[in-house]
Design a protein around this motif. Structure first.
Motif, short mmCIF file in Angstrom:
data_model
loop_
_atom_site.label_atom_id
_atom_site.label_comp_id
_atom_site.label_asym_id
_atom_site.label_seq_id
_atom_site.Cartn_x
_atom_site.Cartn_y
_atom_site.Cartn_z
N VAL A 158 9.71 5.10 -19.71
CA VAL A 158 10.16 4.19 -18.66
C VAL A 158 8.96 3.37 -18.20
O VAL A 158 7.94 3.92 -17.80
CB VAL A 158 10.76 4.98 -17.47
N GLU A 159 9.09 2.06 -18.30
CA GLU A 159 8.05 1.15 -17.85
C GLU A 159 8.54 0.47 -16.59
O GLU A 159 9.70 0.04 -16.52
CB GLU A 159 7.74 0.12 -18.92
N ALA A 160 7.67 0.37 -15.60
CA ALA A 160 8.10 -0.17 -14.31
C ALA A 160 6.98 -0.94 -13.63
O ALA A 160 5.80 -0.72 -13.89
CB ALA A 160 8.56 0.97 -13.40
N PHE A 161 7.39 -1.84 -12.74
CA PHE A 161 6.48 -2.60 -11.90
C PHE A 161 6.76 -2.26 -10.45
O PHE A 161 7.92 -2.14 -10.04
CB PHE A 161 6.69 -4.10 -12.11
N HIS A 162 5.70 -2.12 -9.68
CA HIS A 162 5.81 -1.95 -8.23
C HIS A 162 5.53 -3.31 -7.62
O HIS A 162 4.60 -4.01 -8.05
CB HIS A 162 4.80 -0.91 -7.74
N TYR A 163 6.32 -3.68 -6.62
CA TYR A 163 6.20 -5.02 -6.04
C TYR A 163 6.41 -4.97 -4.53
O TYR A 163 6.92 -3.99 -3.99
CB TYR A 163 7.21 -5.97 -6.67
N CYS A 164 6.02 -6.05 -3.87
CA CYS A 164 6.27 -6.23 -2.44
C CYS A 164 6.87 -7.61 -2.22
O CYS A 164 6.52 -8.57 -2.90
CB CYS A 164 4.97 -6.14 -1.64
N LEU A 165 7.78 -7.67 -1.26
CA LEU A 165 8.35 -8.94 -0.82
C LEU A 165 7.88 -9.21 0.60
O LEU A 165 7.91 -8.31 1.45
CB LEU A 165 9.89 -8.88 -0.84
N TYR A 166 7.42 -10.43 0.83
CA TYR A 166 6.90 -10.82 2.14
C TYR A 166 7.69 -11.99 2.69
O TYR A 166 8.07 -12.90 1.94
CB TYR A 166 5.43 -11.24 2.03
N GLY A 167 7.92 -11.98 3.99
CA GLY A 167 8.55 -13.08 4.69
C GLY A 167 7.59 -13.63 5.73
O GLY A 167 6.40 -13.29 5.75
N ASP A 168 8.11 -14.44 6.63
CA ASP A 168 7.28 -15.05 7.67
C ASP A 168 6.65 -14.02 8.59
O ASP A 168 5.60 -14.26 9.17
CB ASP A 168 8.11 -16.03 8.49
N CYS A 169 7.29 -12.88 8.74
CA CYS A 169 6.81 -11.85 9.67
C CYS A 169 6.07 -10.71 8.97
O CYS A 169 5.87 -9.65 9.56
CB CYS A 169 7.98 -11.29 10.47
N GLY A 170 5.68 -10.88 7.72
CA GLY A 170 4.97 -9.82 7.00
C GLY A 170 5.80 -9.20 5.90
O GLY A 170 6.78 -9.78 5.43
N MET A 171 5.42 -7.98 5.52
CA MET A 171 6.10 -7.31 4.42
C MET A 171 7.53 -6.94 4.81
O MET A 171 7.76 -6.35 5.86
CB MET A 171 5.35 -6.06 3.99
#
Length: 81
Positions: free
Chosen positions: A19-32
């Motif tokens: 299993v290959e995977a990526f860890h990611y974050c989504l950010y908006g105007d107010c931070g994560m």
């Protein structure tokens, strides 16, 4: 919105499969807003199913279209709406 690929990992699953995977974050105007993990298989599906024009969809397409030998080079990639 901003989407950032934070890391890549390959986890042995079965003897003939991994299993290959990526860890990611989504950010908006107010931070994560969200921290998550997506497998290559899921990214392939999402790349074709979600509407384009968003940071998240651009990230899924980049993962889906990447050469497996270059997955590590996606770490740190940033996508914007």
């Amino acid at each position: 919105m901003k989407a950032v690929i934070e890391s890549y990992c390959c986890v042995p699953d079965l003897p003939d499969n991994r299993v290959e995977a990526f860890h990611y974050c989504l950010y908006g105007d107010c931070g994560m807003l969200h921290r998550g993990t997506v497998t290559i298989r899921t990214a392939n599906v999402l790349a074709t199913e979600i509407r384009s024009g968003t940071a998240f969809s651009a990230m899924m397409r980049a993962i889906s279209e990447a050469n497996p030998r270059n997955y590590d080079s996606l770490v740190g990639a940033t996508f914007f709406d």
